[in-house]
Write a protein that holds these residues in place. Structure first.
Motif, PDB file in Angstrom:
ATOM      1  N   SER A 190       0.831  -1.212   0.000  1.00  0.00           N
ATOM      2  CA  SER A 190       0.000   0.000   0.000  1.00  0.00           C
ATOM      3  C   SER A 190       0.859   1.254   0.000  1.00  0.00           C
ATOM      4  N   LEU A 191       1.911   1.227   0.805  1.00  0.00           N
ATOM      5  CA  LEU A 191       2.808   2.384   0.866  1.00  0.00           C
ATOM      6  C   LEU A 191       3.435   2.648  -0.501  1.00  0.00           C
ATOM      7  N   LEU A 192       3.941   1.597  -1.129  1.00  0.00           N
ATOM      8  CA  LEU A 192       4.586   1.767  -2.436  1.00  0.00           C
ATOM      9  C   LEU A 192       3.594   2.235  -3.494  1.00  0.00           C
ATOM     10  N   ALA A 193       2.373   1.735  -3.427  1.00  0.00           N
ATOM     11  CA  ALA A 193       1.358   2.145  -4.395  1.00  0.00           C
ATOM     12  C   ALA A 193       1.070   3.637  -4.287  1.00  0.00           C
ATOM     13  N   GLN A 194       1.144   4.167  -3.082  1.00  0.00           N
ATOM     14  CA  GLN A 194       0.830   5.576  -2.857  1.00  0.00           C
ATOM     15  C   GLN A 194       2.042   6.488  -2.949  1.00  0.00           C
ATOM     16  N   HIS A 195       3.208   5.996  -2.572  1.00  0.00           N
ATOM     17  CA  HIS A 195       4.363   6.886  -2.403  1.00  0.00           C
ATOM     18  C   HIS A 195       5.607   6.474  -3.177  1.00  0.00           C
ATOM     19  N   GLY A 196       5.522   5.489  -4.010  1.00  0.00           N
ATOM     20  CA  GLY A 196       6.785   5.088  -4.605  1.00  0.00           C
ATOM     21  C   GLY A 196       6.619   4.383  -5.927  1.00  0.00           C
ATOM     22  N   GLU A 231       5.497  -2.320  -8.082  1.00  0.00           N
ATOM     23  CA  GLU A 231       5.998  -3.203  -7.027  1.00  0.00           C
ATOM     24  C   GLU A 231       4.942  -3.358  -5.936  1.00  0.00           C
ATOM     25  N   GLY A 232       4.260  -2.269  -5.610  1.00  0.00           N
ATOM     26  CA  GLY A 232       3.182  -2.341  -4.627  1.00  0.00           C
ATOM     27  C   GLY A 232       2.114  -3.343  -5.053  1.00  0.00           C
ATOM     28  N   ALA A 233       1.738  -3.296  -6.321  1.00  0.00           N
ATOM     29  CA  ALA A 233       0.723  -4.227  -6.831  1.00  0.00           C
ATOM     30  C   ALA A 233       1.217  -5.673  -6.741  1.00  0.00           C
ATOM     31  N   ARG A 234       2.485  -5.899  -7.059  1.00  0.00           N
ATOM     32  CA  ARG A 234       3.022  -7.272  -6.966  1.00  0.00           C
ATOM     33  C   ARG A 234       2.949  -7.792  -5.525  1.00  0.00           C
ATOM     34  N   LEU A 235       3.308  -6.948  -4.571  1.00  0.00           N
ATOM     35  CA  LEU A 235       3.232  -7.368  -3.169  1.00  0.00           C
ATOM     36  C   LEU A 235       1.786  -7.622  -2.747  1.00  0.00           C
TER      37      LEU A 235
END
Length: 186
Positions: A91-97, A101-105
């Motif tokens: 969730s953090l990566l989807a919003q801030h990075g 990669e966020g979707a894969r996690l």
């Protein structure tokens, strides 16, 4: 917190006590002080990943997503299949990075627990950021199916369907979101 402070003076290297004091301080609204104890707990025992999630939340609340990401990645190095850590980092990566990669996690989280409405909702948000609207719609629908009171799933589904030109379906999603808001428990 006072009792735990006294115990810490006798046992300064006890990661569990630092974690407990962090929890007590957080409940008292003292997030910065809590963060110091969670960091200390993780220095003493990097495997105490229970301190990672609240520490990452403090960093996010303080608008420090990079620090939150480091804490979560360090915890995942110790516990690579921890669903809560995967969900939070995704969730953090989807919003801030890095939304991809966020979707894969988050896909790993959904594979682990297909019955989690929050996992589907978070994955839908990440897929939306990755410009994959059809897949995002699928996961917003699944989140809403699993938890019909999840207002954000209905609202975001409606927004996405509008963007896709599917006005009638969007109206249905918005109606469901409105109905959730009208209910006393929504």
């Amino acid at each position: 917190a006072g009792h735990l402070n006294a115990l810490l003076s006798d046992h300064p290297g006890d990661a569990g006590l630092h974690h407990g004091l962090g929890q007590a301080l957080a409940l008292a609204g003292r997030g910065s002080e809590a963060a110091q104890h969670w960091r200390r707990a993780l220095e003493i025992d990097p495997a105490l990943t229970a301190a990672s999630l609240p520490l990452a939340k403090v960093w996010l609340d303080d608008n420090r997503p990079g620090d939150a990401e480091i804490v979560l990645r360090d915890a995942l190095a110790v516990a690579p299949d921890d669903v809560a850590l995967l969900n939070n980092l995704g969730s953090l990566l989807a919003q801030h990075g890095d939304p991809a990669e966020g979707a894969r996690l988050l896909e790993r989280v959904v594979r682990h627990n297909d019955e989690s409405p929050i996992a589907h909702y978070n994955l839908a948000n990440a897929l939306k950021e990755c410009q994959e609207p059809a897949r995002a719609v699928e996961h917003y629908r699944r989140a809403a199916q699993l938890q019909p009171s999840l207002h954000g799933a209905w609202k975001n589904l409606g927004n996405l369907l509008i963007d896709m030109g599917r006005v009638d379906q969007a109206a249905e999603a918005y109606d469901a979101a409105f109905q959730v808001r009208r209910r006393p428990d929504g």
